[in-house]
Design an enzyme around this catalytic site. Structure first.
Site, mmCIF file in Angstrom:
data_model
loop_
_atom_site.group_PDB
_atom_site.id
_atom_site.type_symbol
_atom_site.label_atom_id
_atom_site.label_comp_id
_atom_site.label_asym_id
_atom_site.label_seq_id
_atom_site.Cartn_x
_atom_site.Cartn_y
_atom_site.Cartn_z
ATOM 1 N N HIS A 1 78.825 -1.450 -13.503
ATOM 2 C CA HIS A 1 77.915 -0.978 -14.559
ATOM 3 C C HIS A 1 78.769 -0.240 -15.597
ATOM 4 C CE1 HIS A 1 74.078 -0.718 -11.869
ATOM 5 N NE2 HIS A 1 73.933 -1.716 -12.721
ATOM 6 N N CYS A 19 74.315 8.029 -12.770
ATOM 7 C CA CYS A 19 73.421 7.006 -12.209
ATOM 8 C C CYS A 19 72.132 7.612 -11.658
ATOM 9 C CB CYS A 19 74.083 6.263 -11.052
ATOM 10 S SG CYS A 19 75.668 5.556 -11.410
HETATM 11 N N1 ARG Z 1 73.699 0.675 -5.276
HETATM 12 C C1 ARG Z 1 73.320 0.661 -6.653
HETATM 13 C C2 ARG Z 1 73.621 -0.701 -7.244
HETATM 14 O O1 ARG Z 1 74.618 -1.271 -6.919
HETATM 15 C C3 ARG Z 1 74.034 1.738 -7.409
HETATM 16 C C4 ARG Z 1 73.566 1.859 -8.833
HETATM 17 C C5 ARG Z 1 74.360 2.826 -9.629
HETATM 18 N N2 ARG Z 1 73.782 3.000 -10.901
HETATM 19 C C6 ARG Z 1 74.456 3.082 -12.074
HETATM 20 N N3 ARG Z 1 73.797 3.369 -13.137
HETATM 21 N N4 ARG Z 1 75.740 2.816 -12.142
HETATM 22 O O2 ARG Z 1 72.892 -1.235 -8.044
#
Ligand code: ARG
Length: 278
Positions: free
Chosen positions: A172, A268
């Site tokens: 992300h 996050c």
């Molecule tokens: N386990 C989640 C995923 O892989 C973590 C999300 C983290 N969120 C972020 N905004 N980076 O989607």
């Protein structure tokens, strides 16, 4: 009626049903059921109180069977009173969207949904620049896809700079890129392809940029929440901390080890609700 003097507003979701229950990013590998629930609760509560000191924090209800619902940054991209709802790539997270939509609608947002096949993971992949110009940075390649661009342009009419992510650990945009107030920027260059690095360098002047080391990057230094002069993050090296202090930022480090097992940290775990860049 008391009117809050805090300027920012965030959405969080308590970690009552948080754990690592599947693997959809490299951080989750080998971590199934490995999050220490008590410690996760303490870390979340500490972050929640730090954030509440400088922002109004609304809470949504945790839902059993949706362990990643805590990562509210992935709910939507919020701009003024519009929320462009996420369209999750991984089936494991797709049921979250309805819960985020319900909360955002009940709070008064106009919730826009994307056509089938358009993948978009909200404020995890779409970050407003915090300098003078209205600019939205969009990360794509792992979760969101570039097909979302015309839809975002329709909904929020702002210039979009696409950035291709190329290291699966930084799946992300908010894991490796952090616009700060006054147009400062933290980012991890190796997470982006050459063209994206060139675009970043073209938009942000060298004296406003800090390229973090791999060590800072894997400690989620770029996954930071910035409110006015405060920067809240898991960990910063003394080099990074000094750079931020020298620019007038206050650096608040708060351990997020249990959430990092799922691939996320402070940024996050929070969705900014008062986004308005134009
Ligand atoms: N386990 C989640 C995923 O892989 C973590 C999300 C983290 N969120 C972020 N905004 N980076 O989607």
């Amino acid at each position: 009626m008391s009117i809050s003097k805090k300027q920012s507003r965030f959405l969080m979701c308590p970690p009552h049903h948080f754990d690592v229950e599947y693997v959809i990013n490299p951080w989750m590998q080998g971590q199934i059921n490995a999050a220490d629930q008590q410690l996760a609760g303490q870390q979340w509560t500490r972050f929640h109180s730090l954030l509440s000191e400088c922002a109004d924090v609304s809470l949504m209800t945790a839902v059993s069977g949706l362990p990643d619902l805590v990562f509210t940054a992935n709910a939507a991209l919020v701009h003024n009173q519009t929320a462009v709802l996420s369209s999750f790539r991984c089936p494991e997270r797709q049921p979250e969207a309805q819960h985020y939509a319900d909360w955002l609608e009940a709070d008064g947002f106009t919730v826009k949904t994307l056509p089938a096949g358009t993948l978009f993971e909200g404020a995890g992949d779409a970050l407003f620049d915090r300098g003078d110009k209205a600019l939205l940075w969009l990360g794509y390649g792992f979760r969101s896809n570039a097909a979302v661009v015309p839809h975002l342009e329709d909904s929020i009419a702002v210039e979009i700079q696409q950035l291709r992510l190329c290291d699966p650990r930084f799946y992300h945009l908010d894991t490796c890129f952090c616009p700060l107030e006054e147009g400062f920027l933290l980012y991890y260059p190796a997470a982006f392809d050459a063209e994206s690095n060139a675009a970043i360098e073209a938009h942000v002047s060298p004296n406003r940029i800090f390229a973090v080391t791999e060590d800072d990057a894997i400690h989620f230094a770029c996954n930071a929440v910035n409110i006015a002069k405060k920067v809240i993050l898991n960990h910063a090296s003394s080099e990074l901390e000094q750079w931020l202090l020298a620019r007038g930022f206050e650096v608040i480090q708060t351990g997020m080890s249990e959430f990092m097992k799922a691939g996320g940290s402070t940024k996050c775990l929070s969705l900014r609700l008062d986004e308005c860049r134009i």
